[in-house]
Design an enzyme around this catalytic site. Structure first.
Site, short mmCIF file in Angstrom:
data_model
loop_
_atom_site.label_atom_id
_atom_site.label_comp_id
_atom_site.label_asym_id
_atom_site.label_seq_id
_atom_site.Cartn_x
_atom_site.Cartn_y
_atom_site.Cartn_z
N SER A 145 0.96 -1.15 -0.02
CA SER A 145 0.06 0.08 0.21
C SER A 145 1.07 1.27 -0.12
O SER A 145 2.18 1.19 0.42
CB SER A 145 -0.99 -0.02 1.38
OG SER A 145 -1.40 1.21 1.51
N TYR A 193 -2.17 -1.22 10.28
CA TYR A 193 -1.88 -1.21 8.99
C TYR A 193 -0.71 -0.88 8.15
O TYR A 193 -0.32 -1.57 7.52
CB TYR A 193 -3.39 -0.59 8.22
CG TYR A 193 -3.37 -0.92 6.94
CD1 TYR A 193 -4.13 -1.58 6.20
CD2 TYR A 193 -2.90 0.35 5.86
CE1 TYR A 193 -4.34 -1.95 4.97
CE2 TYR A 193 -3.09 0.15 4.58
CZ TYR A 193 -3.86 -0.98 4.01
OH TYR A 193 -4.11 -1.04 2.73
#
Length: 277
Positions: free
Chosen positions: A156, A169
């Site tokens: 990401s 995350y």
């Protein structure tokens, strides 16, 4: 004309919908047969609606519509034995393995790290980091027996920079970069390339859901995608709020193909310029 991955077999995790489905179908469009897996049930802390067996079946139908073969299984990437069984069965049926796309992942609620529960932290790390390691671990023996291949890990933008209230995350996606680089060093001499893709916001159910709308626009009674869009656009240099799953799939296809035959250890953002901000 032959496709860019014609005659190859790809293993794709999180394939029931969203980016995973898009990757599986894009590879099939370019000639690959596919082993497609997904958990097809909810996660405890995820705001996104759960994928379903029907979603995975639809992915399989789309691949068959490309005149390619597909093997599916409902597998949790936290379960190594189930992953290995699914990959082994898929290779037995399809004959080989050339491409691994470790895509499965979750996004869970935002809270400061010092206030985060252990359950919230652990679920994220188990799925988004350890699940990636287990997916690759299950597949590598088949790549080695075939003389090489390409592995693409989904990280990401949050694997390259940090954001508040999503530390679990961010940590998992940074960890994926470490996995990618370590696998690339260890497997490179055996002709296996390993790279990662780094999406910004993508218009899949992981982003486009009511919980996310309310998280970003608590000032509105019934926020929707149009209310979220200006906030997402503020993350980018290009004037768009999010990219499409197909934009990530095109990057995955490139890294999996012979066009990238000497590219390994690379972090490839598909981020509308987010890393510039």
């Amino acid at each position: 004309m032959p496709g860019r991955v014609a005659g190859k077999v790809a293993f794709v995790t999180g394939a029931a919908r969203g980016q995973g489905r898009s990757h599986a179908v894009r590879l099939a469009q370019e000639g690959a047969d596919v082993i497609a897996i997904d958990i097809c049930r909810p996660f405890d802390n995820s705001p996104a609606p759960a994928s379903t067996p029907e979603d995975l079946a639809e992915t399989a139908d789309l691949i068959k519509g490309c005149d390619r073969r597909v093997v599916t299984a409902e597998v949790d990437v936290r379960d190594y034995d189930a992953l290995k069984a699914a990959v082994d069965s898929g290779v037995e049926q399809l004959g080989r393995l050339d491409i691994v796309v470790a895509n499965a992942g979750i996004g869970t609620g935002g809270v400061r790290l010092d206030r985060m529960t252990e359950d919230l932290w652990q679920e994220m790390i188990d799925v988004n980091l350890t699940g990636v390691w287990k997916s690759v671990k299950a597949a590598v023996p088949h790549l080695l027996s075939g003389g090489g291949g390409s592995i693409v890990l989904t990280s990401s933008v949050a694997g390259l920079k940090s954001y508040a209230h999503t530390g679990h995350y961010v940590a998992a996606k940074h960890g994926v970069v470490g996995l990618m680089r370590s696998f690339a060093v260890e497997l490179g001499p055996r002709n296996i390339r390993v790279n990662s893709v780094h999406p910004t916001h993508v218009n899949t159910p992981l982003l486009i859901n009511e919980t996310t709308f309310r998280l970003f626009r608590p000032d509105l009674e019934n926020p929707g995608p149009d209310d979220l869009a200006p906030i997402c656009q503020s993350f980018h240099t290009l004037p768009i709020p999010w990219v499409n799953a197909e934009d990530i799939s095109n990057a995955v296809l490139f890294l999996a193909s012979n066009e990238a035959r000497y590219i390994t250890g690379v972090t490839l953002p598909v981020d509308a310029g987010s890393c510039l901000k």
